[in-house]
Motif scaffolding. Structure first.
Motif: not given
Lengths: 156, 105
Positions: A144, A148, B91-92, B94-96, B99
């Motif tokens: 992701w 993203l 990790l995904g 946290v980034v989401l 975002a």
């Protein structure tokens, strides 16, 4: 005058007996070396297109799926290698940074681990079950941060 | 002896999954206050924060259940894979969260 045929050694000749091997009678002398007569298989009614029983097995659908998913998981691993380049812990605290680096390392090796675990632990399982585990892992391990980041770059 | 090894493996991985849990709980506590401070308290991504806390717990339990009746090596492989997936998902998330954070001001 025809040439004289080679003399057949007598059975009681000790020199001739020394030149024989066990089984000579069956393999070389009493039966022809090339196809022909004595031990030729009987013609059968079986379809000639039928595969013999001991023919090499064709690759199974599960094997092909494993090969395809190997490529998918390799791509996922590369995706995670690129993904962790885009993230940072945002802190200078050593323990937090260490944990973050540990997490990034595990995120990179997650795809190979899932692939290895599926291959190892679902070896005896049906092909469909193994494919299901592969597909689940591929869905769960989408990188992701990279996706993203790419989407954000495309939208600007 | 085998039973002892199995228990030790489960405990060691419980501690490692705890490492994944600490920042998740920390974020779930600190981030709402931080968002409140920034004036975007209504935009706290609670589902993602809860998911980040739940993921290590769920994956630990799943690895524990899948490993039942299997040899120690298989259990370690399952726990390691689950731990790695847990960190990857974190990790995904946290980034989401970053975002979807609304613009400030």
């Amino acid at each position: 005058v025809s040439p004289r045929p080679p003399a057949e050694p007598a059975d009681d000749d000790p020199d001739a007996e020394a030149l024989r091997w066990a089984g000579d009678e069956d393999r070389g002398r009493d039966t022809p070396r090339l196809g022909g007569s004595a031990h030729e298989p009987e013609p059968s009614d079986a379809d000639p297109d039928d595969e013999p029983v001991d023919a090499p097995r064709r690759s199974s659908p599960g094997g092909a799926a494993t090969a395809i998913f190997a490529v998918v998981y390799l791509a996922l691993t590369i995706g995670w290698v690129l993904a962790v380049q885009r993230t940072s812990s945002g802190t200078t605290v050593f323990a937090t940074e260490l944990l973050w680096q540990f997490g990034e390392f595990l995120a990179i090796v997650a795809a190979p681990l899932w692939f290895g675990a599926t291959v190892t632990l679902a070896r005896e399982a049906r092909s469909l079950v193994r494919i299901g585990w592969f597909a689940l892992g591929a869905g769960v391990l989408i990188p992701w941060p990279l996706v993203l980041g790419v989407l954000a770059a495309l939208s600007t | 002896l085998r039973d002892i090894v199995i228990v030790v493996v489960a405990l060691v991985f419980a501690a490692l999954f705890g490492l994944a849990l600490i920042p998740a709980i920390s974020d779930a506590v600190v981030l709402p206050e931080f968002y409140e401070l920034l004036g975007i308290g209504d935009a706290v991504p609670w589902p993602l924060l809860v998911l980040r806390v739940a993921v290590p717990v769920v994956l630990y339990v799943v690895a524990l259940l899948l490993g039942r009746g299997r040899p120690v090596f298989a259990r370690v492989l399952l726990f390691t894979t689950a731990l790695a997936v847990s960190f990857a998902l974190a990790l995904g998330i946290v980034v989401l969260v970053g975002a979807i954070q609304p613009p400030l001001g």
